[in-house]
Design a protein around this motif. Structure first.
Motif, mmCIF file in Angstrom:
data_model
loop_
_atom_site.group_PDB
_atom_site.id
_atom_site.type_symbol
_atom_site.label_atom_id
_atom_site.label_comp_id
_atom_site.label_asym_id
_atom_site.label_seq_id
_atom_site.Cartn_x
_atom_site.Cartn_y
_atom_site.Cartn_z
ATOM 1 N N VAL A 238 0.834 -1.270 0.194
ATOM 2 C CA VAL A 238 -0.055 -0.082 0.013
ATOM 3 C C VAL A 238 1.060 1.340 -0.012
ATOM 4 O O VAL A 238 1.726 1.244 0.895
ATOM 5 C CB VAL A 238 -0.802 0.019 1.175
ATOM 6 N N ASP A 240 0.787 5.195 0.260
ATOM 7 C CA ASP A 240 0.134 6.123 0.877
ATOM 8 C C ASP A 240 0.283 7.412 0.185
ATOM 9 O O ASP A 240 1.070 8.218 0.113
ATOM 10 C CB ASP A 240 0.509 6.321 2.444
ATOM 11 N N GLY A 244 -4.237 6.072 1.927
ATOM 12 C CA GLY A 244 -3.596 4.706 2.626
ATOM 13 C C GLY A 244 -4.597 3.994 3.529
ATOM 14 O O GLY A 244 -4.703 2.944 3.423
ATOM 15 N N GLY A 245 -5.085 4.866 4.492
ATOM 16 C CA GLY A 245 -6.026 4.296 5.351
ATOM 17 C C GLY A 245 -7.299 3.532 4.343
ATOM 18 O O GLY A 245 -7.642 2.413 4.830
ATOM 19 N N GLN A 247 -7.101 2.370 1.402
ATOM 20 C CA GLN A 247 -6.802 1.218 0.887
ATOM 21 C C GLN A 247 -6.538 0.155 1.827
ATOM 22 O O GLN A 247 -6.816 -0.959 1.360
ATOM 23 C CB GLN A 247 -5.237 1.598 0.138
ATOM 24 N N LEU A 248 -6.079 0.276 2.873
ATOM 25 C CA LEU A 248 -5.962 -0.651 3.839
ATOM 26 C C LEU A 248 -7.226 -1.205 4.281
ATOM 27 O O LEU A 248 -7.415 -2.525 4.439
ATOM 28 C CB LEU A 248 -5.266 -0.109 5.059
ATOM 29 N N PHE A 251 -8.589 -3.458 1.464
ATOM 30 C CA PHE A 251 -7.820 -4.891 1.576
ATOM 31 C C PHE A 251 -8.331 -5.693 2.628
ATOM 32 O O PHE A 251 -8.588 -6.961 2.448
ATOM 33 C CB PHE A 251 -6.179 -4.636 1.768
ATOM 34 N N LEU A 252 -8.467 -5.163 3.997
ATOM 35 C CA LEU A 252 -8.855 -5.901 5.092
ATOM 36 C C LEU A 252 -10.313 -6.621 4.785
ATOM 37 O O LEU A 252 -10.794 -7.499 5.239
ATOM 38 C CB LEU A 252 -8.900 -5.182 6.449
#
Length: 258
Positions: A238, A240, A244-245, A247-248, A251-252
């Protein structure tokens, strides 16, 4: 005290393992050794004999090649061995194996049966329970410590959270983890002595078990298909750039962690 230790010959867990065309563990071409956990069972039996007297017998079910592991086990100090050997045993499931071992144990009049908590080729951890049920005796499983006081056994059963203290009277089946002791190395004297120790061979016929009750024909389960473990894939990176947050979290969510 009459102690019987169950010993299994398995492919070395440190080397690559595979299955034969009939979906059974490939043993003929493997580097076969004593199941690691069984060495701790042998050591525990020897410690009990040294403290309380008696005799230690090694019991193995396996092909002719298992004789190598039997002699290795005897070189550690047990007095004798029994080898259940029959071509019809190939492909036996845990249920059939327990039937054969229970029949063999019935000829040995054991006060205490000790085995490893699991085998590295099967890892099902059911054999001590099955044997105790077939023999109608107590099972103290997963022991990290075992105390013998006359005919009374007390074990610290290892758990994920700590341990439980359980006890039973002999005869009983005890399975042990590798936290219980440190197995001794065979001495040269022990290796030489092992060559002369008696090894009794038993067939299915001598145990009163029909060939159709064991092996692939009598198995209660079978492997339908298998595939090697896929190679490890690269991770997700990822970068940023202000999101970034997001994207994270995405993903989760995709991996069903959130």
């Amino acid at each position: 005290m009459n102690i019987v230790v169950l010993v299994k010959q398995v492919p070395d867990s440190g080397a690559a393992r595979s299955l034969d065309a009939d979906y059974t563990v490939a043993r003929a071409s493997a580097n076969n050794v004593i199941n690691e956990m069984d060495e701790y069972a042998i050591e525990e039996a020897l410690k009990i004999k040294e403290a309380h007297g008696g005799e230690v017998t090694v019991l193995t079910m396996g092909p002719a090649s298992a004789t190598e592991s039997i002699r290795k086990a005897l070189s550690m100090g047990p007095d004798k061995a029994v080898h259940v050997q029959d071509d019809a045993l190939h492909g036996s499931c845990a249920v059939a194996t327990s039937k054969v071992l229970a029949a063999a144990l019935g000829t040995l009049n054991a006060d205490l049966v000790i085995c490893g908590a699991e085998s590295t080729d099967g890892r099902v951890q059911v054999m001590p329970h099955m044997l105790a049920e077939r023999l109608g005796i107590a099972a103290l499983t997963g022991a990290r410590k075992l105390t013998v006081d006359g005919s009374r056994l007390t074990a610290e059963r290892q758990t994920d959270e700590g341990y439980e203290v359980v006890s039973a009277a002999t005869p009983a089946v005890v399975s042990v983890w590798d936290t219980i002791n440190e197995p001794r190395y065979p001495s040269f004297k022990g290796i030489m002595a092992a060559k002369k120790k008696p090894v009794q061979t038993l067939s299915l016929g001598e145990l009163g078990i029909a060939a159709g009750e064991v092996g692939a024909a009598g198995a209660s389960s079978r492997v339908l298909e298998f595939a090697p473990r896929p190679p490890r894939a690269g991770g997700t990176k990822v970068v940023d750039e202000g999101d970034g947050g997001a994207q994270l979290v995405a993903f989760l969510a995709a991996e069903k962690f959130v």
